[in-house]
Design a protein around this motif. Structure first.
Motif, short mmCIF file in Angstrom:
data_model
loop_
_atom_site.label_atom_id
_atom_site.label_comp_id
_atom_site.label_asym_id
_atom_site.label_seq_id
_atom_site.Cartn_x
_atom_site.Cartn_y
_atom_site.Cartn_z
N LEU A 1 10.69 0.20 2.85
CA LEU A 1 9.37 0.58 2.37
C LEU A 1 9.28 0.53 0.85
O LEU A 1 8.19 0.34 0.29
CB LEU A 1 9.02 1.98 2.87
N VAL A 2 10.43 0.69 0.17
CA VAL A 2 10.41 0.70 -1.29
C VAL A 2 9.82 -0.59 -1.82
O VAL A 2 8.99 -0.59 -2.75
CB VAL A 2 11.83 0.91 -1.85
N SER A 3 10.20 -1.71 -1.25
CA SER A 3 9.73 -3.00 -1.76
C SER A 3 8.25 -3.23 -1.49
O SER A 3 7.64 -4.11 -2.10
CB SER A 3 10.56 -4.14 -1.15
N TYR A 4 7.65 -2.45 -0.60
CA TYR A 4 6.21 -2.56 -0.36
C TYR A 4 5.43 -2.13 -1.61
O TYR A 4 4.37 -2.68 -1.92
CB TYR A 4 5.81 -1.70 0.84
N TYR A 5 5.97 -1.15 -2.32
CA TYR A 5 5.30 -0.61 -3.50
C TYR A 5 5.85 -1.13 -4.82
O TYR A 5 5.11 -1.26 -5.80
CB TYR A 5 5.41 0.92 -3.51
N PHE A 6 7.15 -1.40 -4.86
CA PHE A 6 7.80 -1.72 -6.14
C PHE A 6 8.71 -2.93 -5.99
O PHE A 6 9.54 -2.98 -5.07
CB PHE A 6 8.62 -0.52 -6.62
N PRO A 7 8.60 -3.90 -6.91
CA PRO A 7 9.46 -5.09 -6.82
C PRO A 7 10.94 -4.78 -7.01
O PRO A 7 11.79 -5.54 -6.55
CB PRO A 7 8.95 -5.98 -7.96
N GLY A 8 11.27 -3.69 -7.69
CA GLY A 8 12.67 -3.36 -7.93
C GLY A 8 12.82 -1.98 -8.52
O GLY A 8 11.85 -1.25 -8.73
#
Length: 243
Positions: free
Chosen positions: A51-58
């Motif tokens: 889910l992290v990559s849904y909001y933030f590229p890295g």
């Protein structure tokens, strides 16, 4: 079971993003940037790692957004604390004290933030950055600047310089001395704002940050923006300039 409505899904996404931002601040403050992984942040937030990559590229984008949230909400609290005021000099004093206070009270986070923005990616746009820029821009306007378009970038520059000076390893300048110089520059009496107290006892952030990430919807507030944390207006850099 009927499917969730679009509004319910949006609220769940907003809460997930809030938890990730809070987890990033807490872990980086405790462990440092390099020792904190995206997996650590997701686990601490109780979120699926994907889910992290849904909001933030890295990781750098996530941490920068988290620190911009800390800066935005700290500044907002300072400007709106009681007694409320429209006095331009008092608001400028509160803004200066809020930013210098972050360098004093959150040195690990702010040092990492300063290092991050000097990397090749530089400032990374996010709604938290835009809100911070709007609040500082409003402060300059209420200070009755003769030319806010010129004075706002200068305020941003001198505040960044002061934070950097306060955080230089091995040769930090005292916050009180930096405050004195900034207050002299802007013609502000020392008693305005919140004069600094003793230096933070160590490099660990012990402040409860949860109030900056309230689970209930906060609405748009003074800074605007969408409930799910994605920008609702034109993208801007930290100076509030449209991209």
């Amino acid at each position: 079971m009927s499917p969730r409505s679009a509004s319910v899904n949006e609220e769940l996404r907003r809460r997930s993003r809030e938890r990730l931002l809070q987890a990033a601040l807490e872990l980086v403050s405790e462990r440092g940037y390099e020792a904190t992984t995206l997996g650590d942040i997701a686990d601490h937030a109780g979120s699926a790692r994907g889910l992290v990559s849904y909001y933030f590229p890295g990781k750098r984008q996530l941490v920068q957004s988290a620190v911009h949230r800390l800066m935005h909400r700290t500044l907002e609290e300072a400007l709106e604390r009681e007694p409320r005021t429209e006095d331009g000099q008092e608001l400028m004093a509160r803004a200066i004290d809020a930013i210098l206070g972050l360098a004093r009270d959150h040195p690990v986070l702010m040092r990492q933030h300063m290092a991050g923005i000097l990397q090749g990616e530089g400032f990374m746009q996010c709604v938290e950055q835009r809100r911070l820029a709007e609040l500082l821009g409003e402060t300059v306007a209420r200070y009755r600047s003769a030319d806010a378009a010129v004075d706002y970038p200068m305020l941003r520059a001198v505040l960044m310089g002061a934070v950097y000076a306060a955080l230089v390893p091995g040769a930090p300048m005292p916050v009180a001395a930096l405050r004195s110089e900034l207050f002299r520059r802007y013609g502000i009496d020392w008693e305005r704002g919140v004069p600094p107290d003793a230096e933070a006892p160590d490099e660990t952030c012990r402040e409860d940050l949860s109030r900056f990430f309230a689970p209930e919807s906060r609405g748009t507030g003074r800074g605007g923006g969408r409930a799910d944390g994605r920008a609702g207006g034109p993208a801007t850099d930290v100076a509030g300039q449209s991209k």
